[in-house]
Design an enzyme around this catalytic site. Structure first.
Site, PDB file in Angstrom:
ATOM      1  N   THR A  14      10.750   0.808  -5.031  1.00 23.21           N
ATOM      2  CA  THR A  14      10.032   0.644  -6.309  1.00 23.21           C
ATOM      3  C   THR A  14      11.037   0.631  -7.454  1.00 23.21           C
ATOM      4  O   THR A  14      10.920  -0.166  -8.386  1.00 23.21           O
ATOM      5  CB  THR A  14       9.002   1.784  -6.485  1.00 23.21           C
ATOM      6  OG1 THR A  14       8.237   1.892  -5.279  1.00 23.21           O
ATOM      7  CG2 THR A  14       8.074   1.525  -7.646  1.00 23.21           C
TER       8      THR A  14
ATOM      9  N   GLU B 272       9.248   6.622   1.680  1.00 22.22           N
ATOM     10  CA  GLU B 272       8.225   6.576   0.625  1.00 22.22           C
ATOM     11  C   GLU B 272       8.569   7.372  -0.627  1.00 22.22           C
ATOM     12  O   GLU B 272       7.686   7.689  -1.422  1.00 22.22           O
ATOM     13  CB  GLU B 272       6.870   7.060   1.162  1.00 22.22           C
ATOM     14  CG  GLU B 272       6.334   6.171   2.261  1.00 22.22           C
ATOM     15  CD  GLU B 272       4.847   6.359   2.489  1.00 22.22           C
ATOM     16  OE1 GLU B 272       4.477   6.575   3.644  1.00 22.22           O
ATOM     17  OE2 GLU B 272       4.079   6.291   1.501  1.00 22.22           O
TER      18      GLU B 272
ATOM     19  N   ARG C 106       3.041  -1.065  -0.999  1.00 23.56           N
ATOM     20  CA  ARG C 106       3.922  -0.316  -0.102  1.00 23.56           C
ATOM     21  C   ARG C 106       4.401  -1.234   1.014  1.00 23.56           C
ATOM     22  O   ARG C 106       3.610  -1.679   1.846  1.00 23.56           O
ATOM     23  CB  ARG C 106       3.137   0.867   0.489  1.00 23.56           C
ATOM     24  CG  ARG C 106       3.743   1.454   1.749  1.00 23.56           C
ATOM     25  CD  ARG C 106       4.803   2.455   1.419  1.00 23.56           C
ATOM     26  NE  ARG C 106       5.438   2.989   2.621  1.00 23.56           N
ATOM     27  CZ  ARG C 106       6.734   2.925   2.841  1.00 23.56           C
ATOM     28  NH1 ARG C 106       7.543   2.323   1.998  1.00 23.56           N
ATOM     29  NH2 ARG C 106       7.244   3.477   3.928  1.00 23.56           N
TER      30      ARG C 106
ATOM     31  N   GLN D 165      13.087   5.669   6.812  1.00 19.46           N
ATOM     32  CA  GLN D 165      12.624   6.131   8.123  1.00 19.46           C
ATOM     33  C   GLN D 165      13.823   6.560   8.964  1.00 19.46           C
ATOM     34  O   GLN D 165      14.904   6.029   8.801  1.00 19.46           O
ATOM     35  CB  GLN D 165      11.923   4.982   8.873  1.00 19.46           C
ATOM     36  CG  GLN D 165      10.839   4.302   8.085  1.00 19.46           C
ATOM     37  CD  GLN D 165       9.601   5.154   7.983  1.00 19.46           C
ATOM     38  OE1 GLN D 165       9.133   5.672   8.980  1.00 19.46           O
ATOM     39  NE2 GLN D 165       9.101   5.329   6.778  1.00 19.46           N
TER      40      GLN D 165
ATOM     41  N   ASP E 224      19.498  -0.767  -1.136  1.00 16.08           N
ATOM     42  CA  ASP E 224      18.261  -0.053  -0.815  1.00 16.08           C
ATOM     43  C   ASP E 224      18.131  -0.012   0.701  1.00 16.08           C
ATOM     44  O   ASP E 224      18.153  -1.048   1.364  1.00 16.08           O
ATOM     45  CB  ASP E 224      17.084  -0.831  -1.436  1.00 16.08           C
ATOM     46  CG  ASP E 224      15.738  -0.228  -1.078  1.00 16.08           C
ATOM     47  OD1 ASP E 224      15.692   0.963  -0.715  1.00 16.08           O
ATOM     48  OD2 ASP E 224      14.730  -0.955  -1.177  1.00 16.08           O
TER      49      ASP E 224
HETATM   50  N1  LIG Z   1       1.940   6.850  -8.299  1.00 16.60           N
HETATM   51  C1  LIG Z   1       3.215   6.599  -7.983  1.00 16.60           C
HETATM   52  N2  LIG Z   1       3.488   5.854  -6.897  1.00 16.60           N
HETATM   53  C2  LIG Z   1       4.796   5.612  -6.625  1.00 16.60           C
HETATM   54  C3  LIG Z   1       5.860   6.115  -7.414  1.00 16.60           C
HETATM   55  N3  LIG Z   1       7.032   5.695  -6.869  1.00 16.60           N
HETATM   56  C4  LIG Z   1       6.704   4.953  -5.805  1.00 16.60           C
HETATM   57  N4  LIG Z   1       5.351   4.897  -5.649  1.00 16.60           N
HETATM   58  C5  LIG Z   1       4.589   4.235  -4.583  1.00 16.60           C
HETATM   59  O1  LIG Z   1       4.975   4.851  -3.355  1.00 16.60           O
HETATM   60  C6  LIG Z   1       4.952   3.897  -2.299  1.00 16.60           C
HETATM   61  C7  LIG Z   1       6.273   3.929  -1.546  1.00 16.60           C
HETATM   62  O2  LIG Z   1       7.307   3.482  -2.402  1.00 16.60           O
HETATM   63  P1  LIG Z   1       8.587   2.687  -1.852  1.00 16.60           P
HETATM   64  O3  LIG Z   1       9.399   2.326  -3.048  1.00 16.60           O
HETATM   65  O4  LIG Z   1       8.180   1.607  -0.926  1.00 16.60           O
HETATM   66  O5  LIG Z   1       9.312   3.839  -1.013  1.00 16.60           O
HETATM   67  P2  LIG Z   1      10.708   3.748  -0.224  1.00 16.60           P
HETATM   68  O6  LIG Z   1      11.479   4.983  -0.556  1.00 16.60           O
HETATM   69  O7  LIG Z   1      11.385   2.459  -0.489  1.00 16.60           O
HETATM   70  O8  LIG Z   1      10.204   3.831   1.283  1.00 16.60           O
HETATM   71  P3  LIG Z   1      11.005   3.314   2.621  1.00 16.60           P
HETATM   72  O9  LIG Z   1      11.348   1.882   2.422  1.00 16.60           O
HETATM   73  O10 LIG Z   1      10.067   3.532   3.768  1.00 16.60           O
HETATM   74  O11 LIG Z   1      12.218   4.196   2.757  1.00 16.60           O
HETATM   75  C8  LIG Z   1       4.623   2.551  -2.959  1.00 16.60           C
HETATM   76  O12 LIG Z   1       3.249   2.271  -2.752  1.00 16.60           O
HETATM   77  C9  LIG Z   1       4.921   2.767  -4.431  1.00 16.60           C
HETATM   78  O13 LIG Z   1       4.093   1.988  -5.272  1.00 16.60           O
HETATM   79  C10 LIG Z   1       5.538   6.931  -8.543  1.00 16.60           C
HETATM   80  O14 LIG Z   1       6.397   7.445  -9.269  1.00 16.60           O
HETATM   81  N5  LIG Z   1       4.201   7.144  -8.769  1.00 16.60           N
HETATM   82 MG   LIG Z   2      11.881   0.904   0.722  1.00 15.63          MG
END
Ligand SMILES: Nc1nc2c(ncn2[C@@H]2O[C@H](COP(=O)(O)OP(=O)(O)OP(=O)(O)O)[C@@H](O)[C@H]2O)c(=O)[nH]1
Ligand SMILES: [Mg+2]
Length: 349
Positions: A70, A65, A170, A196, A192
Protein backbone atom coordinates in the site's frame (compact mmCIF):
# COMPACT_ATOMS: atom_id res chain seq x y z
CA UNK A 1 62.34 -17.16 -28.42
CA UNK A 2 64.60 -14.33 -27.31
CA UNK A 3 67.53 -15.63 -29.40
CA UNK A 4 67.05 -12.76 -31.86
CA UNK A 5 68.17 -10.33 -29.17
CA UNK A 6 71.64 -9.62 -27.96
CA UNK A 7 70.76 -7.57 -24.90
CA UNK A 8 74.20 -7.41 -23.30
CA UNK A 9 75.36 -3.82 -22.95
CA UNK A 10 72.09 -2.28 -24.32
CA UNK A 11 70.11 0.40 -22.51
CA UNK A 12 66.70 -0.47 -21.04
CA UNK A 13 65.01 1.69 -23.67
CA UNK A 14 66.75 -0.12 -26.53
CA UNK A 15 65.77 -3.50 -25.04
CA UNK A 16 62.11 -2.43 -24.71
CA UNK A 17 62.04 -1.23 -28.32
CA UNK A 18 63.54 -4.52 -29.47
CA UNK A 19 60.94 -6.48 -27.50
CA UNK A 20 58.09 -4.50 -29.07
CA UNK A 21 59.49 -5.19 -32.55
CA UNK A 22 59.69 -8.88 -31.69
CA UNK A 23 56.03 -9.05 -30.61
CA UNK A 24 54.57 -6.75 -33.26
CA UNK A 25 52.23 -8.53 -35.58
CA UNK A 26 48.98 -7.84 -37.41
CA UNK A 27 45.87 -7.59 -35.21
CA UNK A 28 43.19 -9.92 -36.58
CA UNK A 29 39.59 -8.80 -37.27
CA UNK A 30 38.43 -11.11 -34.49
CA UNK A 31 40.75 -9.40 -31.99
CA UNK A 32 39.55 -5.96 -33.10
CA UNK A 33 35.92 -6.98 -32.48
CA UNK A 34 36.86 -8.47 -29.09
CA UNK A 35 38.71 -5.30 -28.07
CA UNK A 36 35.87 -3.00 -29.07
CA UNK A 37 33.34 -5.25 -27.27
CA UNK A 38 35.53 -5.19 -24.18
CA UNK A 39 35.83 -1.37 -24.36
CA UNK A 40 32.05 -1.07 -24.73
CA UNK A 41 31.47 -3.32 -21.70
CA UNK A 42 33.93 -1.21 -19.68
CA UNK A 43 32.09 1.94 -20.72
CA UNK A 44 28.68 0.41 -19.84
CA UNK A 45 29.99 -0.75 -16.46
CA UNK A 46 31.34 2.72 -15.78
CA UNK A 47 28.04 4.39 -16.76
CA UNK A 48 26.11 1.86 -14.67
CA UNK A 49 28.36 2.46 -11.65
CA UNK A 50 27.96 6.23 -12.12
CA UNK A 51 24.17 5.89 -12.23
CA UNK A 52 24.12 3.50 -9.28
CA UNK A 53 26.04 5.99 -7.16
CA UNK A 54 22.94 8.23 -7.30
CA UNK A 55 20.63 5.42 -6.22
CA UNK A 56 19.23 5.19 -2.70
CA UNK A 57 17.92 1.67 -2.15
CA UNK A 58 15.10 1.30 0.36
CA UNK A 59 13.78 -2.07 1.45
CA UNK A 60 10.22 -2.42 2.80
CA UNK A 61 9.91 -5.18 5.33
CA UNK A 62 7.23 -6.30 7.75
CA UNK A 63 4.83 -9.13 8.46
CA UNK A 64 2.14 -10.14 5.97
CA UNK A 65 -0.58 -7.50 5.47
CA UNK A 66 1.30 -4.83 7.39
CA UNK A 67 0.78 -2.43 4.45
CA UNK A 68 4.09 -2.55 2.49
CA UNK A 69 2.51 -2.70 -0.97
CA UNK A 70 0.00 0.00 0.00
CA UNK A 71 2.91 2.34 0.78
CA UNK A 72 4.48 1.51 -2.60
CA UNK A 73 1.15 2.26 -4.36
CA UNK A 74 1.08 5.62 -2.58
CA UNK A 75 4.62 6.40 -3.73
CA UNK A 76 3.55 5.61 -7.28
CA UNK A 77 0.67 8.09 -6.87
CA UNK A 78 2.81 10.77 -5.18
CA UNK A 79 6.13 10.54 -7.02
CA UNK A 80 5.30 8.81 -10.28
CA UNK A 81 2.34 9.20 -12.63
CA UNK A 82 -0.16 7.22 -10.59
CA UNK A 83 -2.10 4.40 -12.27
CA UNK A 84 -3.00 4.31 -15.96
CA UNK A 85 -6.56 3.26 -16.90
CA UNK A 86 -5.19 -0.12 -17.94
CA UNK A 87 -3.48 -0.58 -14.56
CA UNK A 88 -6.66 0.45 -12.72
CA UNK A 89 -8.68 -2.11 -14.68
CA UNK A 90 -6.16 -4.80 -13.75
CA UNK A 91 -7.33 -4.40 -10.12
CA UNK A 92 -11.02 -4.90 -10.97
CA UNK A 93 -11.20 -8.62 -10.14
CA UNK A 94 -9.32 -8.07 -6.89
CA UNK A 95 -11.71 -5.28 -5.84
CA UNK A 96 -14.76 -7.41 -6.63
CA UNK A 97 -13.27 -10.50 -4.98
CA UNK A 98 -14.19 -9.09 -1.54
CA UNK A 99 -17.83 -9.47 -2.60
CA UNK A 100 -17.70 -12.48 -4.88
CA UNK A 101 -16.40 -15.99 -5.26
CA UNK A 102 -15.60 -18.18 -8.27
CA UNK A 103 -19.20 -19.20 -8.90
CA UNK A 104 -20.61 -15.68 -8.38
CA UNK A 105 -19.51 -14.45 -11.80
CA UNK A 106 -20.86 -15.20 -15.28
CA UNK A 107 -18.97 -15.96 -18.49
CA UNK A 108 -18.03 -12.27 -18.91
CA UNK A 109 -16.46 -12.33 -15.40
CA UNK A 110 -19.14 -9.81 -14.23
CA UNK A 111 -20.96 -10.49 -10.96
CA UNK A 112 -24.24 -12.36 -11.67
CA UNK A 113 -27.04 -9.72 -11.56
CA UNK A 114 -29.23 -11.53 -9.01
CA UNK A 115 -26.21 -11.89 -6.66
CA UNK A 116 -25.34 -8.21 -7.06
CA UNK A 117 -28.92 -7.40 -6.08
CA UNK A 118 -28.73 -9.80 -3.12
CA UNK A 119 -25.52 -8.17 -1.86
CA UNK A 120 -27.15 -4.74 -1.97
CA UNK A 121 -30.15 -6.01 0.01
CA UNK A 122 -27.88 -7.65 2.58
CA UNK A 123 -25.83 -4.50 3.05
CA UNK A 124 -28.99 -2.46 3.58
CA UNK A 125 -29.81 -4.67 6.59
CA UNK A 126 -28.85 -3.13 9.94
CA UNK A 127 -28.10 -6.53 11.51
CA UNK A 128 -25.63 -7.38 8.74
CA UNK A 129 -23.95 -3.99 9.17
CA UNK A 130 -23.66 -4.50 12.92
CA UNK A 131 -22.09 -7.95 12.36
CA UNK A 132 -19.65 -6.54 9.79
CA UNK A 133 -18.67 -3.73 12.17
CA UNK A 134 -17.50 -6.45 14.60
CA UNK A 135 -15.35 -8.00 11.88
CA UNK A 136 -12.28 -7.90 14.15
CA UNK A 137 -13.83 -10.83 16.05
CA UNK A 138 -13.56 -13.09 13.00
CA UNK A 139 -10.72 -11.47 11.02
CA UNK A 140 -12.81 -9.82 8.34
CA UNK A 141 -10.66 -8.35 5.55
CA UNK A 142 -9.42 -4.87 6.60
CA UNK A 143 -10.95 -3.27 3.52
CA UNK A 144 -14.25 -5.17 3.51
CA UNK A 145 -16.28 -2.34 5.07
CA UNK A 146 -14.92 0.09 2.49
CA UNK A 147 -15.94 -2.20 -0.40
CA UNK A 148 -19.35 -2.98 1.18
CA UNK A 149 -19.99 0.77 1.50
CA UNK A 150 -19.17 1.20 -2.19
CA UNK A 151 -21.05 -1.91 -3.29
CA UNK A 152 -23.39 -0.14 -5.75
CA UNK A 153 -20.48 1.32 -7.72
CA UNK A 154 -18.32 -1.80 -7.61
CA UNK A 155 -20.93 -4.21 -8.95
CA UNK A 156 -22.16 -1.71 -11.55
CA UNK A 157 -21.61 -2.35 -15.28
CA UNK A 158 -18.31 -1.08 -16.71
CA UNK A 159 -16.83 -0.64 -13.24
CA UNK A 160 -13.29 0.78 -13.36
CA UNK A 161 -11.50 0.90 -9.97
CA UNK A 162 -10.43 4.32 -8.68
CA UNK A 163 -7.01 4.96 -7.11
CA UNK A 164 -8.68 4.80 -3.69
CA UNK A 165 -10.10 1.35 -4.55
CA UNK A 166 -6.62 0.24 -5.63
CA UNK A 167 -5.18 1.36 -2.29
CA UNK A 168 -7.83 -0.72 -0.51
CA UNK A 169 -7.38 -3.87 -2.58
CA UNK A 170 -5.53 -6.73 -0.98
CA UNK A 171 -3.16 -8.53 -3.36
CA UNK A 172 -0.59 -10.71 -1.63
CA UNK A 173 2.93 -9.93 -2.89
CA UNK A 174 4.88 -12.89 -4.14
CA UNK A 175 8.53 -12.38 -4.98
CA UNK A 176 10.07 -8.92 -5.07
CA UNK A 177 8.76 -5.81 -6.83
CA UNK A 178 10.98 -2.83 -7.62
CA UNK A 179 9.72 0.78 -7.92
CA UNK A 180 12.01 3.63 -8.92
CA UNK A 181 11.47 7.38 -8.82
CA UNK A 182 13.51 10.61 -8.73
CA UNK A 183 13.19 13.12 -5.90
CA UNK A 184 15.44 15.62 -4.13
CA UNK A 185 18.23 15.00 -6.68
CA UNK A 186 18.42 11.31 -5.95
CA UNK A 187 17.08 8.15 -7.52
CA UNK A 188 15.09 6.19 -4.97
CA UNK A 189 14.57 2.50 -5.56
CA UNK A 190 12.00 0.75 -3.36
CA UNK A 191 11.93 -3.00 -2.94
CA UNK A 192 8.64 -4.53 -1.80
CA UNK A 193 8.81 -8.14 -0.71
CA UNK A 194 6.08 -10.57 0.33
CA UNK A 195 5.64 -10.81 4.11
CA UNK A 196 4.48 -14.44 4.06
CA UNK A 197 6.96 -16.91 5.54
CA UNK A 198 7.45 -18.60 2.18
CA UNK A 199 8.56 -15.29 0.66
CA UNK A 200 11.24 -14.44 3.18
CA UNK A 201 14.09 -16.28 1.49
CA UNK A 202 13.52 -14.06 -1.58
CA UNK A 203 14.47 -11.03 0.50
CA UNK A 204 18.13 -12.08 0.42
CA UNK A 205 18.72 -10.91 -3.11
CA UNK A 206 17.61 -7.34 -2.28
CA UNK A 207 19.96 -6.84 0.63
CA UNK A 208 23.00 -5.62 -1.26
CA UNK A 209 23.69 -1.90 -0.77
CA UNK A 210 20.39 -1.13 1.00
CA UNK A 211 20.56 2.36 2.55
CA UNK A 212 17.36 2.15 4.60
CA UNK A 213 14.89 -0.42 5.87
CA UNK A 214 11.30 0.69 6.29
CA UNK A 215 9.80 -1.75 8.75
CA UNK A 216 6.00 -1.75 8.81
CA UNK A 217 3.97 -2.91 11.79
CA UNK A 218 0.21 -3.44 11.70
CA UNK A 219 -0.69 -1.83 15.05
CA UNK A 220 -4.31 -2.96 14.84
CA UNK A 221 -3.34 -6.62 15.28
CA UNK A 222 -2.38 -6.29 18.93
CA UNK A 223 -5.28 -8.58 19.84
CA UNK A 224 -4.20 -11.51 17.64
CA UNK A 225 -2.25 -14.46 18.98
CA UNK A 226 0.77 -15.82 17.08
CA UNK A 227 0.01 -18.90 15.00
CA UNK A 228 1.89 -22.13 15.28
CA UNK A 229 4.56 -23.25 12.85
CA UNK A 230 5.06 -21.68 9.47
CA UNK A 231 2.14 -19.35 8.88
CA UNK A 232 2.22 -15.76 10.04
CA UNK A 233 -0.80 -13.89 11.42
CA UNK A 234 1.02 -10.57 11.19
CA UNK A 235 0.33 -10.14 14.93
CA UNK A 236 2.57 -7.93 17.06
CA UNK A 237 4.54 -10.94 18.34
CA UNK A 238 5.32 -12.10 14.78
CA UNK A 239 6.35 -8.56 13.91
CA UNK A 240 8.65 -8.29 16.92
CA UNK A 241 10.39 -11.57 16.07
CA UNK A 242 10.91 -10.52 12.49
CA UNK A 243 12.12 -7.10 13.58
CA UNK A 244 14.72 -8.46 16.01
CA UNK A 245 15.99 -10.88 13.35
CA UNK A 246 16.54 -7.89 11.06
CA UNK A 247 18.30 -5.91 13.79
CA UNK A 248 20.71 -8.76 14.43
CA UNK A 249 21.44 -9.24 10.73
CA UNK A 250 24.84 -7.69 9.98
CA UNK A 251 23.78 -6.98 6.39
CA UNK A 252 21.72 -4.08 7.74
CA UNK A 253 24.32 -2.72 10.13
CA UNK A 254 24.92 0.39 8.03
CA UNK A 255 21.30 0.91 6.87
CA UNK A 256 19.00 3.50 8.46
CA UNK A 257 16.07 1.90 10.22
CA UNK A 258 12.63 3.46 10.08
CA UNK A 259 9.65 2.04 11.92
CA UNK A 260 6.25 2.70 10.38
CA UNK A 261 3.55 1.93 12.93
CA UNK A 262 0.70 1.47 10.47
CA UNK A 263 -3.10 1.14 10.39
CA UNK A 264 -3.61 3.87 12.96
CA UNK A 265 -7.20 4.30 11.71
CA UNK A 266 -8.10 0.69 12.54
CA UNK A 267 -6.06 0.79 15.76
CA UNK A 268 -7.85 3.92 16.97
CA UNK A 269 -11.27 2.46 16.17
CA UNK A 270 -10.43 -0.76 18.04
CA UNK A 271 -8.94 0.94 21.10
CA UNK A 272 -11.81 3.42 21.36
CA UNK A 273 -14.85 1.35 20.47
CA UNK A 274 -14.28 -2.40 20.56
CA UNK A 275 -13.76 -3.04 24.27
CA UNK A 276 -10.62 -4.97 23.29
CA UNK A 277 -8.37 -3.06 25.67
CA UNK A 278 -4.62 -3.32 25.18
CA UNK A 279 -4.05 -4.49 28.78
CA UNK A 280 -6.09 -7.66 28.06
CA UNK A 281 -3.69 -8.73 25.30
CA UNK A 282 -0.47 -7.08 26.49
CA UNK A 283 -0.54 -7.40 30.30
CA UNK A 284 2.58 -5.20 30.71
CA UNK A 285 0.58 -2.23 29.49
CA UNK A 286 -0.52 -0.27 32.56
CA UNK A 287 -1.97 2.77 30.79
CA UNK A 288 -5.59 3.85 30.67
CA UNK A 289 -8.17 2.14 28.46
CA UNK A 290 -9.14 4.09 25.32
CA UNK A 291 -5.89 6.10 25.44
CA UNK A 292 -4.95 5.79 21.76
CA UNK A 293 -1.60 7.61 21.86
CA UNK A 294 -0.58 5.93 25.16
CA UNK A 295 -1.35 2.49 23.69
CA UNK A 296 0.41 3.22 20.40
CA UNK A 297 3.43 4.63 22.28
CA UNK A 298 3.64 1.50 24.44
CA UNK A 299 3.59 -0.84 21.44
CA UNK A 300 6.23 1.29 19.71
CA UNK A 301 8.48 1.04 22.77
CA UNK A 302 8.42 -2.79 22.46
CA UNK A 303 10.22 -2.28 19.15
CA UNK A 304 12.50 0.61 20.01
CA UNK A 305 13.84 -1.09 23.15
CA UNK A 306 15.21 -3.91 20.95
CA UNK A 307 17.74 -1.51 19.51
CA UNK A 308 21.19 -2.53 20.69
CA UNK A 309 23.36 0.21 19.16
CA UNK A 310 22.54 3.67 20.58
CA UNK A 311 24.71 5.22 17.85
CA UNK A 312 22.30 4.05 15.18
CA UNK A 313 19.39 6.44 14.70
CA UNK A 314 15.94 4.88 14.77
CA UNK A 315 13.05 6.89 13.39
CA UNK A 316 9.42 6.00 13.89
CA UNK A 317 6.18 7.29 12.45
CA UNK A 318 2.47 6.56 12.94
CA UNK A 319 0.63 6.09 9.69
CA UNK A 320 -2.54 5.21 7.87
CA UNK A 321 -1.12 3.90 4.62
CA UNK A 322 -4.42 4.26 2.75
CA UNK A 323 -4.27 8.05 3.36
CA UNK A 324 -2.21 9.71 0.60
CA UNK A 325 -1.44 12.96 2.45
CA UNK A 326 -0.27 11.03 5.52
CA UNK A 327 2.19 8.95 3.45
CA UNK A 328 3.31 12.04 1.52
CA UNK A 329 4.35 13.77 4.78
CA UNK A 330 5.97 10.69 6.28
CA UNK A 331 7.87 9.80 3.14
CA UNK A 332 9.21 13.32 2.80
CA UNK A 333 10.70 13.02 6.30
CA UNK A 334 11.97 9.51 5.52
CA UNK A 335 13.74 10.74 2.37
CA UNK A 336 15.29 13.66 4.28
CA UNK A 337 16.59 11.36 7.01
CA UNK A 338 17.86 8.70 4.65
CA UNK A 339 19.69 11.24 2.51
CA UNK A 340 21.17 12.92 5.62
CA UNK A 341 22.36 9.58 7.02
CA UNK A 342 23.88 8.53 3.69
CA UNK A 343 25.33 11.73 2.30
CA UNK A 344 28.80 10.23 2.30
CA UNK A 345 27.69 7.20 0.27
CA UNK A 346 25.48 8.63 -2.46
CA UNK A 347 25.94 11.35 -5.08
CA UNK A 348 23.33 13.84 -6.21
CA UNK A 349 22.22 13.81 -9.85
N1 LIG B 1 -7.67 0.66 6.97
C1 LIG B 1 -6.40 0.50 6.60
N2 LIG B 1 -6.09 -0.49 5.75
C2 LIG B 1 -4.78 -0.60 5.38
C3 LIG B 1 -3.76 0.25 5.86
N3 LIG B 1 -2.59 -0.13 5.30
C4 LIG B 1 -2.87 -1.17 4.51
N4 LIG B 1 -4.20 -1.46 4.54
C5 LIG B 1 -4.91 -2.55 3.86
O1 LIG B 1 -4.35 -3.77 4.34
C6 LIG B 1 -4.35 -4.75 3.31
C7 LIG B 1 -2.96 -5.36 3.17
O2 LIG B 1 -2.06 -4.37 2.72
P1 LIG B 1 -0.81 -4.72 1.78
O3 LIG B 1 -0.16 -3.42 1.45
O4 LIG B 1 -1.22 -5.60 0.66
O5 LIG B 1 0.09 -5.56 2.80
P2 LIG B 1 1.55 -6.19 2.53
O6 LIG B 1 2.39 -5.87 3.72
O7 LIG B 1 2.08 -5.76 1.22
O8 LIG B 1 1.20 -7.74 2.53
P3 LIG B 1 2.08 -8.95 1.84
O9 LIG B 1 2.28 -8.61 0.41
O10 LIG B 1 1.29 -10.20 2.04
O11 LIG B 1 3.38 -9.02 2.61
C8 LIG B 1 -4.86 -4.03 2.05
O12 LIG B 1 -6.23 -4.36 1.87
C9 LIG B 1 -4.69 -2.56 2.36
O13 LIG B 1 -5.67 -1.75 1.72
C10 LIG B 1 -4.12 1.28 6.79
O14 LIG B 1 -3.30 2.05 7.29
N5 LIG B 1 -5.45 1.35 7.12
MG1 LIG C 1 2.55 -6.80 -0.47
Amino acid sequence: MFGCLDLAGSSVQTCWHALRLCFRREVTEEEKVARSTSARIDRDLFEHAKLESHVVKILLLGAAESGKSTVVKQIKIIHSHGFSRRELISFKDHAQSVLACDWCTGKDAELLPFLAQAFCCLWADQGVRAAAARGYEYQLNDSALYFFDNIGRIIGPNYVPTETDVLRVRVRTSGVTETQFCAAQFIFRLYDVGGQCTQKRKWLRCFDGVRAVLFLVDLSRYDLRPQQQDSSTGCIQDSLELYSSILSNTVFSSASLILIMNKMDLFQEKILNSGRHLRIYVPDFKGADRDVSGAAGFLTSLFTEHLTSPAKPLYHHYSTATDTSCIRDIFQTVMDNVVKDNLANVCTL
